[in-house]
Motif scaffolding. Structure first.
Motif, PDB file in Angstrom:
ATOM      1  N   ARG A  69      70.511  36.909  66.704  1.00 55.15           N
ATOM      2  CA  ARG A  69      71.419  38.053  66.699  1.00 55.15           C
ATOM      3  C   ARG A  69      72.673  37.776  67.532  1.00 55.15           C
ATOM      4  O   ARG A  69      73.782  38.145  67.140  1.00 55.15           O
ATOM      5  N   LEU A 126      63.633  47.182  64.172  1.00 58.45           N
ATOM      6  CA  LEU A 126      63.414  45.741  64.175  1.00 58.45           C
ATOM      7  C   LEU A 126      64.549  45.027  63.465  1.00 58.45           C
ATOM      8  O   LEU A 126      65.074  44.022  63.963  1.00 58.45           O
ATOM      9  N   ARG A 158      66.330  37.452  68.908  1.00 52.54           N
ATOM     10  CA  ARG A 158      67.479  37.965  69.660  1.00 52.54           C
ATOM     11  C   ARG A 158      68.548  36.894  69.808  1.00 52.54           C
ATOM     12  O   ARG A 158      69.749  37.200  69.813  1.00 52.54           O
ATOM     13  N   VAL A 194      58.380  41.591  69.663  1.00 53.08           N
ATOM     14  CA  VAL A 194      59.712  41.329  70.238  1.00 53.08           C
ATOM     15  C   VAL A 194      59.615  40.643  71.598  1.00 53.08           C
ATOM     16  O   VAL A 194      60.594  40.026  72.049  1.00 53.08           O
ATOM     17  N   GLY A 204      60.233  36.826  68.996  1.00 46.01           N
ATOM     18  CA  GLY A 204      61.175  37.892  69.307  1.00 46.01           C
ATOM     19  C   GLY A 204      62.358  37.389  70.118  1.00 46.01           C
ATOM     20  O   GLY A 204      63.503  37.807  69.872  1.00 46.01           O
ATOM     21  N   HIS A 243      66.941  44.486  66.787  1.00 40.70           N
ATOM     22  CA  HIS A 243      66.500  43.194  67.307  1.00 40.70           C
ATOM     23  C   HIS A 243      67.027  42.014  66.501  1.00 40.70           C
ATOM     24  O   HIS A 243      67.282  40.950  67.071  1.00 40.70           O
TER      25      HIS A 243
END
Length: 227
Positions: A182, A29, A179, A170, A175, A33
């Motif tokens: 990220r 995680l 992302r 996610v 979730g 993710h």
């Protein structure tokens, strides 16, 4: 039930594999993710294992000590996250190692609380209140099962529940936003969201899963040491 009567080394391997699977799910995680370069995830496993051991030594039950371990991991991850998550990836990696090293040094040098280098009993309470009653119940009903089976089942139930929870998480709007953080924090800021809060949430949730692995690790071993 003869197939479960003498699992032996197989039970040891499968139980350890399940514990490390839970540990890896928490790291997945954070790194996979959320994109958090966390080299200190093992610190939360140590927090879970030692909190359970210390709580059991002071007469708390299995459930109370487990909840306390999760609480301590939450507080630790909150403090560490607030201090470190605004750093760049390379500096975050370094500080995550430093954080886990501080946890290790605290455990190693606090002999009155953690037993220091001598270690501390961790699994006796679980065996007394969970394993032995389950074994007696099974044998009273004519089932001859290996003494390692109760923990083995509990560990893999924890793996399944943790995996299912993360899959739901996610695939949720949270979730998807994680992302996005990220991939491009600036785009997330343009949407009026705070990437830091999402990263902190991912760190905390991953730390809770790591602490759960530590709790199971403590239950699995009669005695734990800083190493």
């Amino acid at each position: 039930m003869d197939i479960f009567a003498d699992l032996g080394f197989t039970a040891v391997v499968l139980t350890s594999a399940g514990i490390y699977a839970v540990f890896a799910l928490g790291l997945q995680l954070q790194v996979g993710h959320a994109g958090l370069v966390n080299f200190g995830h093992v610190g939360y496993l140590a927090i879970g294992a030692y909190t359970v051991a210390v709580a059991n030594e002071r007469g708390h039950g299995v459930i109370a000590s487990t909840l306390l371990a999760m609480l301590v991991a939450l507080i630790a991850s909150l403090v560490i996250g607030i201090v470190t998550l605004r750093l760049r990836e390379d500096f975050l990696a370094i500080t995550s190692i430093a954080a886990s090293s501080l946890i290790y040094l605290f455990i190693l040098n606090n002999s009155e609380l953690t037993g220091g280098p001598r270690g501390i009993d961790a699994g006796t309470e679980f065996r007394t209140t969970v394993t032995r009653p389950l074994l007696r119940w099974a044998r009273d009903n004519g089932w001859d099962i290996d003494r390692a089976l109760p923990l083995l089942v509990i560990v893999w139930i924890a793996v399944a529940l943790t995996w299912a929870f993360l899959m739901l998480l996610v695939r949720s709007p949270w979730g998807r936003m994680m992302r996005a953080v990220r991939e491009d924090e600036n785009a997330v800021r343009a949407l009026g969201r705070n990437p830091f809060l999402y990263r902190l949430q991912a760190l905390i949730i991953g730390a809770q899963i790591g602490a759960l692995a530590g709790v199971l690790y403590g239950f699995n071993l009669v005695f734990i040491t800083p190493e």
